[in-house]
Design a protein around this motif. Sequence first.
Motif, PDB file in Angstrom:
ATOM      1  N   GLU A  80       0.815  -1.213   0.000  1.00 35.31           N
ATOM      2  CA  GLU A  80       0.000   0.000   0.000  1.00 35.31           C
ATOM      3  C   GLU A  80       0.851   1.267   0.000  1.00 35.31           C
ATOM      4  OE1 GLU A  80      -3.167   2.217   3.036  1.00 35.31           O
ATOM      5  OE2 GLU A  80      -2.751   0.064   3.239  1.00 35.31           O
ATOM      6  N   ALA A  81       2.035   1.200   0.615  1.00 34.20           N
ATOM      7  CA  ALA A  81       2.938   2.355   0.663  1.00 34.20           C
ATOM      8  C   ALA A  81       4.364   1.853   0.750  1.00 34.20           C
ATOM      9  CB  ALA A  81       2.616   3.257   1.849  1.00 34.20           C
ATOM     10  N   VAL A  82       5.284   2.534   0.040  1.00 34.12           N
ATOM     11  CA  VAL A  82       6.689   2.133   0.065  1.00 34.12           C
ATOM     12  C   VAL A  82       7.445   2.825   1.197  1.00 34.12           C
ATOM     13  CG1 VAL A  82       6.758   1.523  -2.368  1.00 34.12           C
ATOM     14  CG2 VAL A  82       7.264   3.868  -1.674  1.00 34.12           C
ATOM     15  N   LEU A  83       6.946   3.982   1.623  1.00 29.85           N
ATOM     16  CA  LEU A  83       7.488   4.723   2.761  1.00 29.85           C
ATOM     17  C   LEU A  83       6.311   5.191   3.609  1.00 29.85           C
ATOM     18  CD1 LEU A  83      10.234   6.953   1.041  1.00 29.85           C
ATOM     19  CD2 LEU A  83      10.560   4.758   2.216  1.00 29.85           C
ATOM     20  N   PRO A  84       6.529   5.600   4.845  1.00 30.89           N
ATOM     21  CA  PRO A  84       5.410   6.041   5.675  1.00 30.89           C
ATOM     22  C   PRO A  84       4.577   7.145   5.038  1.00 30.89           C
ATOM     23  CG  PRO A  84       7.382   5.784   7.009  1.00 30.89           C
ATOM     24  CD  PRO A  84       7.805   5.606   5.600  1.00 30.89           C
ATOM     25  N   ASP A  85       5.223   8.019   4.249  1.00 33.90           N
ATOM     26  CA  ASP A  85       4.512   9.144   3.645  1.00 33.90           C
ATOM     27  C   ASP A  85       4.533   9.111   2.120  1.00 33.90           C
ATOM     28  OD1 ASP A  85       7.212   9.534   3.506  1.00 33.90           O
ATOM     29  OD2 ASP A  85       7.197  11.630   4.156  1.00 33.90           O
ATOM     30  N   VAL A  86       4.838   7.943   1.534  1.00 27.87           N
ATOM     31  CA  VAL A  86       4.806   7.788   0.073  1.00 27.87           C
ATOM     32  C   VAL A  86       3.985   6.544  -0.247  1.00 27.87           C
ATOM     33  CG1 VAL A  86       6.128   7.497  -2.057  1.00 27.87           C
ATOM     34  CG2 VAL A  86       7.065   8.875  -0.193  1.00 27.87           C
ATOM     35  N   SER A  87       2.792   6.760  -0.779  1.00 25.09           N
ATOM     36  CA  SER A  87       1.878   5.655  -1.065  1.00 25.09           C
ATOM     37  C   SER A  87       2.176   5.039  -2.427  1.00 25.09           C
ATOM     38  CB  SER A  87       0.430   6.159  -1.028  1.00 25.09           C
ATOM     39  OG  SER A  87       0.242   7.176  -2.008  1.00 25.09           O
ATOM     40  N   LEU A  88       1.653   3.842  -2.634  1.00 28.57           N
ATOM     41  CA  LEU A  88       1.693   3.171  -3.931  1.00 28.57           C
ATOM     42  C   LEU A  88       0.252   3.106  -4.412  1.00 28.57           C
ATOM     43  CD1 LEU A  88       3.502   1.783  -6.029  1.00 28.57           C
ATOM     44  CD2 LEU A  88       3.147  -0.377  -4.802  1.00 28.57           C
ATOM     45  N   GLU A  89      -0.047   3.798  -5.507  1.00 26.70           N
ATOM     46  CA  GLU A  89      -1.430   3.983  -5.941  1.00 26.70           C
ATOM     47  C   GLU A  89      -1.665   3.367  -7.321  1.00 26.70           C
ATOM     48  OE1 GLU A  89      -2.234   8.183  -5.881  1.00 26.70           O
ATOM     49  OE2 GLU A  89      -1.134   8.471  -4.014  1.00 26.70           O
ATOM     50  N   PRO A  90      -2.641   2.439  -7.427  1.00 25.38           N
ATOM     51  CA  PRO A  90      -3.273   1.732  -6.313  1.00 25.38           C
ATOM     52  C   PRO A  90      -2.294   0.721  -5.717  1.00 25.38           C
ATOM     53  CG  PRO A  90      -3.990   0.818  -8.395  1.00 25.38           C
ATOM     54  CD  PRO A  90      -3.120   1.982  -8.741  1.00 25.38           C
ATOM     55  N   GLU A  91      -2.685   0.039  -4.649  1.00 27.01           N
ATOM     56  CA  GLU A  91      -1.791  -0.959  -4.052  1.00 27.01           C
ATOM     57  C   GLU A  91      -1.474  -2.046  -5.076  1.00 27.01           C
ATOM     58  OE1 GLU A  91      -6.054  -1.846  -2.923  1.00 27.01           O
ATOM     59  OE2 GLU A  91      -4.712  -0.111  -2.735  1.00 27.01           O
TER      60      GLU A  91
END
Length: 288
Positions: free
Chosen positions: A142-153
């Motif tokens: 869902e996210a590669v970093l705490p504040d960088v999401s992967l869209e969509p998962e």
Amino acid sequence: MHRLLIVLTILTFSVGASLPEKGPEPQPDPRVQAEPTASPDQPPVPPQKPVADKEGEQPEAPEQPEAQEETVREERDHPAKDADLGGSMAAKQGQSEAPAPEDPASYAACVAELRSIGARFRELPRIDDEASCGMDRPLEVEAVLPDVSLEPEATIRCETALQLARMTRDMLRPAAKTAFPDKPTLSGLIQASGYVCRNRNSAETGKTSEHAFGNAIDIAGLRFGETEEPVMIARQDDGTAEAAFQRAFNALACLYFTTVLSPGSDATHQDHMHLDVIERKSRFRYCR
């Protein structure tokens, strides 16, 4: 007077008769040794072999061109020289092989590092699809970093997710901040394809894509706050900050992924980047 003329005539003939017919021939210089001339009846003598400078040492042998030709041949036949580098040389359409099992120790270390980076994901059951598609230990990221999401998962292998997280943390986010100081901080990666059971380039025949093993992910754009920026074809003569950033993105991705097909690299990769972690001989990487 008549007697004087007779005397002069006799003296002239006497001096001419005493001179030799030709002058003395020059003598050869004893310091110069004349080179022997080969007889036309004798065959030519081959030159002598080089003598070793020291006892037991042999003269250096000339380089062998065969070794270089073999190297060139091996490079030409390297798996990475195939028409499309976005897939595996091992799996072909029609094969029915179970997905390769993950090494337990390597998988545990990968998951532990991914958690320490701050990625958000969940572990999924084993995937066994038709033909040779599937993964032993898939992750839904869902996210590669705490504040960088992967869209969509995306559903991918842990190794793919880890390299994506490392690249974003170490290189991509700092490069984006330098290139776009007025934009919000990089907050998302927009992906176009994670795991999908298909052949390369979605062709009906041919080799199986690395997407079918969870080894690949396609990046179509980046998110900066509320704004989405698509990846672009960066020409070398384009001096804009956007083009400079894209060229940097193309290059830095090759430090983490073994295959990078940047936008414009071929007809099927015009609007996205293909990244995969396929293993090749000699750790060969193909980036274009």
